[in-house]
Design a protein around this motif. Structure first.
Motif, mmCIF file in Angstrom:
data_model
loop_
_atom_site.group_PDB
_atom_site.id
_atom_site.type_symbol
_atom_site.label_atom_id
_atom_site.label_comp_id
_atom_site.label_asym_id
_atom_site.label_seq_id
_atom_site.Cartn_x
_atom_site.Cartn_y
_atom_site.Cartn_z
ATOM 1 N N LYS A 157 11.224 54.502 6.678
ATOM 2 C CA LYS A 157 10.630 55.738 6.172
ATOM 3 C C LYS A 157 10.672 55.790 4.651
ATOM 4 N N CYS A 158 11.790 55.392 4.058
ATOM 5 C CA CYS A 158 11.914 55.408 2.595
ATOM 6 C C CYS A 158 10.869 54.516 1.942
ATOM 7 N N LEU A 159 10.663 53.331 2.500
ATOM 8 C CA LEU A 159 9.692 52.405 1.921
ATOM 9 C C LEU A 159 8.267 52.912 2.124
ATOM 10 N N ALA A 160 8.001 53.512 3.290
ATOM 11 C CA ALA A 160 6.664 54.047 3.557
ATOM 12 C C ALA A 160 6.313 55.191 2.614
ATOM 13 N N GLU A 161 7.325 55.969 2.208
ATOM 14 C CA GLU A 161 7.120 57.133 1.349
ATOM 15 C C GLU A 161 7.461 56.849 -0.116
ATOM 16 N N ASN A 162 7.780 55.608 -0.431
ATOM 17 C CA ASN A 162 8.150 55.199 -1.797
ATOM 18 C C ASN A 162 9.306 56.039 -2.331
ATOM 19 N N GLU A 163 10.330 56.214 -1.513
ATOM 20 C CA GLU A 163 11.528 56.964 -1.890
ATOM 21 C C GLU A 163 12.681 55.999 -2.165
ATOM 22 N N ASP A 164 13.761 56.527 -2.732
ATOM 23 C CA ASP A 164 14.961 55.713 -2.890
ATOM 24 C C ASP A 164 15.415 55.207 -1.529
ATOM 25 N N ASP A 165 15.746 53.914 -1.484
ATOM 26 C CA ASP A 165 16.129 53.320 -0.216
ATOM 27 C C ASP A 165 17.644 53.340 -0.043
ATOM 28 N N PHE A 166 18.102 52.746 1.047
ATOM 29 C CA PHE A 166 19.523 52.643 1.346
ATOM 30 C C PHE A 166 19.905 51.168 1.482
ATOM 31 N N ARG A 167 19.393 50.367 0.545
ATOM 32 C CA ARG A 167 19.674 48.930 0.474
ATOM 33 C C ARG A 167 20.403 48.678 -0.846
ATOM 34 N N PHE A 168 21.599 48.131 -0.771
ATOM 35 C CA PHE A 168 22.453 48.075 -1.940
ATOM 36 C C PHE A 168 23.040 46.684 -2.169
ATOM 37 N N VAL A 169 23.391 46.423 -3.428
ATOM 38 C CA VAL A 169 24.183 45.261 -3.809
ATOM 39 C C VAL A 169 25.498 45.769 -4.394
ATOM 40 N N TYR A 170 26.594 45.106 -4.025
ATOM 41 C CA TYR A 170 27.920 45.424 -4.540
ATOM 42 C C TYR A 170 28.486 44.185 -5.230
ATOM 43 N N MET A 171 29.084 44.353 -6.425
ATOM 44 C CA MET A 171 29.728 43.257 -7.136
ATOM 45 C C MET A 171 31.027 43.771 -7.738
ATOM 46 N N GLY A 172 32.132 43.088 -7.444
ATOM 47 C CA GLY A 172 33.414 43.546 -7.958
ATOM 48 C C GLY A 172 34.446 42.440 -8.014
ATOM 49 N N GLY A 173 35.522 42.706 -8.745
ATOM 50 C CA GLY A 173 36.603 41.743 -8.890
ATOM 51 C C GLY A 173 37.748 42.014 -7.944
ATOM 52 N N ASP A 174 38.755 41.174 -8.022
ATOM 53 C CA ASP A 174 39.922 41.271 -7.157
ATOM 54 C C ASP A 174 40.593 42.637 -7.324
ATOM 55 N N GLY A 175 40.742 43.352 -6.220
ATOM 56 C CA GLY A 175 41.393 44.657 -6.245
ATOM 57 C C GLY A 175 40.460 45.844 -6.335
ATOM 58 N N THR A 176 39.184 45.623 -6.684
ATOM 59 C CA THR A 176 38.245 46.750 -6.651
ATOM 60 C C THR A 176 38.093 47.209 -5.210
ATOM 61 N N ASN A 177 37.782 48.482 -5.039
ATOM 62 C CA ASN A 177 37.848 49.010 -3.675
ATOM 63 C C ASN A 177 36.950 50.211 -3.486
ATOM 64 N N THR A 178 36.722 50.526 -2.227
ATOM 65 C CA THR A 178 36.054 51.767 -1.827
ATOM 66 C C THR A 178 37.036 52.567 -0.982
ATOM 67 N N PRO A 179 37.404 53.792 -1.408
ATOM 68 C CA PRO A 179 38.382 54.587 -0.654
ATOM 69 C C PRO A 179 37.864 54.969 0.735
ATOM 70 N N LEU A 180 38.741 55.556 1.515
ATOM 71 C CA LEU A 180 38.425 55.956 2.880
ATOM 72 C C LEU A 180 37.203 56.869 2.917
ATOM 73 N N HIS A 181 36.251 56.546 3.797
ATOM 74 C CA HIS A 181 35.038 57.358 3.901
ATOM 75 C C HIS A 181 34.327 57.043 5.211
ATOM 76 N N MET A 182 33.420 57.905 5.564
ATOM 77 C CA MET A 182 32.446 57.647 6.623
ATOM 78 C C MET A 182 31.096 57.491 5.941
ATOM 79 N N ASP A 183 30.287 56.559 6.363
ATOM 80 C CA ASP A 183 29.007 56.314 5.698
ATOM 81 C C ASP A 183 28.095 57.533 5.786
ATOM 82 N N VAL A 184 27.232 57.664 4.797
ATOM 83 C CA VAL A 184 26.343 58.800 4.653
ATOM 84 C C VAL A 184 25.639 59.123 5.972
ATOM 85 N N LEU A 185 25.637 60.401 6.334
ATOM 86 C CA LEU A 185 24.984 60.907 7.548
ATOM 87 C C LEU A 185 25.599 60.394 8.844
ATOM 88 N N GLY A 186 26.687 59.626 8.744
ATOM 89 C CA GLY A 186 27.234 58.991 9.938
ATOM 90 C C GLY A 186 26.407 57.815 10.401
#
Length: 364
Positions: A157-186
């Motif tokens: 839907k995002c691509l069909a409507e030319n909206e921001d998508d939910f496709r991501f790249v992550y780059m980090g070093g040793d020890g970088t982290n993402t705290p406890l969470h549930m992904d957007v919208l479940g």
């Protein structure tokens, strides 16, 4: 009709279950097997490097050094150094996933210099980078979406409507982290490790801890809380997504979030009169990226696309589930109170008739 289609439409979709173990695939399963073992059971799965998903991904040769063990920092700067990227400053004092206190933007070449520096590598994490969107949709993907995750209504839907998508790249070093969470919208998510390792910890609905190795792809089910810590120089590609198998969970999540919004601003209700429900929907849209109306419009777009495509059992199931959910949405009084249905691309009952007629023709 095939066995899997009959099995899906006969399932009781009003109840949800979560299996408490991680499925490990060292060889590629059939899509039907993945459906039965993971999507229907909302169960996490790890596709190991031996499955060979990344063998022909261009990012492997373009982003990594010759032995494919670490990032080629200089080449990455040459490719993307001019871009502005989102960066999270990791800190032991900030534990909230959605906190804006630790978010900033910088040029990618500036980030790489912090990333490769031993003194700052654990502090700065480039995450939620819409690299494909920023590079332009006319350019080929630097990876390919595995078959198991291609039924992706959200990004379709995002691509069909030319909206921001939910496709991501992550780059980090040793020890970088993402705290406890549930992904957007479940939503579901999948995470492909290009290099480095990640320590995943699922905490609920079940506790699981494991290491994701280079070349592994992880499937994260709906509404599983998790935190992630990088080990070494890491690069990953991540998608958030949903489809017919978890759309009822998304709907349930929106309803629960709306109930919380209404409770929090209940004291404003008496002065807002007829605009109360519409205002709550505006907050829901701002907080979650979807409300009842935008969810319906997404269903409309997917339904129209499915009715124009060559049919298979999975696309028929998409339409069957869209029909089921729209009927449920129409039973929610707030959907009728908060919106002018004449502003929709198609009134819901008209769309239901189109879907029903299409499904009946497919049976003939």
């Amino acid at each position: 009709m095939s066995d899997i289609y009959t099995e899906l439409i006969s399932k009781d979709w009003t109840t949800h279950s979560n299996e408490n173990s991680l499925v490990r695939y060292d060889k590629l399963p059939t899509y039907d097997t993945f459906i039965r073992e993971c999507l229907l059971k909302n169960r996490p799965a790890l596709f190991t490097a031996s499955c060979g998903f990344m063998d022909d991904w261009s990012c492997i040769t373009e982003w990594l050094n010759k032995d494919r063990t670490e990032p080629d920092f200089d080449r990455l700067i040459n490719l993307y150094g001019h871009m502005t990227v989102p960066v999270t400053k990791c800190s032991s004092t900030i534990t909230e996933y959605s906190s804006d206190d630790n978010k900033l933007t910088m040029r990618f070449d500036e980030f790489v210099n912090l990333w490769r520096n031993n003194e700052t590598t654990a502090e700065y994490y480039c995450k939620d980078w819409h690299l494909q969107k920023m590079s332009g949709e006319t350019k080929p993907l630097f990876y390919s979406v595995p078959t198991y995750f291609q039924s992706d209504w959200l990004n379709e839907k995002c691509l069909a409507e030319n909206e921001d998508d939910f496709r991501f790249v992550y780059m980090g070093g040793d020890g970088t982290n993402t705290p406890l969470h549930m992904d957007v919208l479940g939503t579901y998510s999948w995470s492909a490790n290009i290099c480095g390792r990640k320590r995943w910890r699922f905490s609920k609905p079940h506790s699981i801890e494991f290491i994701q190795e280079p070349g592994d792809i992880l499937f994260v089910p709906s509404e599983w809380y998790h935190d992630v810590t990088n080990i070494g120089f890491t690069i990953s590609i991540n998608h958030n997504w949903f489809n017919a198998f978890n759309i009822l969970r998304i709907w349930k999540h929106l309803c629960a979030t709306l109930e919380d919004i209404e409770h929090r601003i209940e004291d404003c209700r008496s002065v807002m009169s007829d605009t109360w429900h519409a205002h709550c929907q505006l907050i829901l849209q701002a907080n979650e990226g979807l409300n009842f109306a935008s969810l319906y419009k997404l269903l409309y777009i997917i339904a129209q696309r499915r009715m124009k495509e060559n049919q298979d059992e999975y696309k028929r199931f998409d339409l069957w589930m869209i029909d089921k959910l729209i009927r449920e949405i129409l039973h929610h009084s707030i959907f009728l109170y908060a919106f002018d249905l004449d502003t929709f691309p198609e009134r819901p009952k008209v769309l239901l008739k189109q879907i029903h007629s299409f499904i009946e023709k497919q049976k003939q």
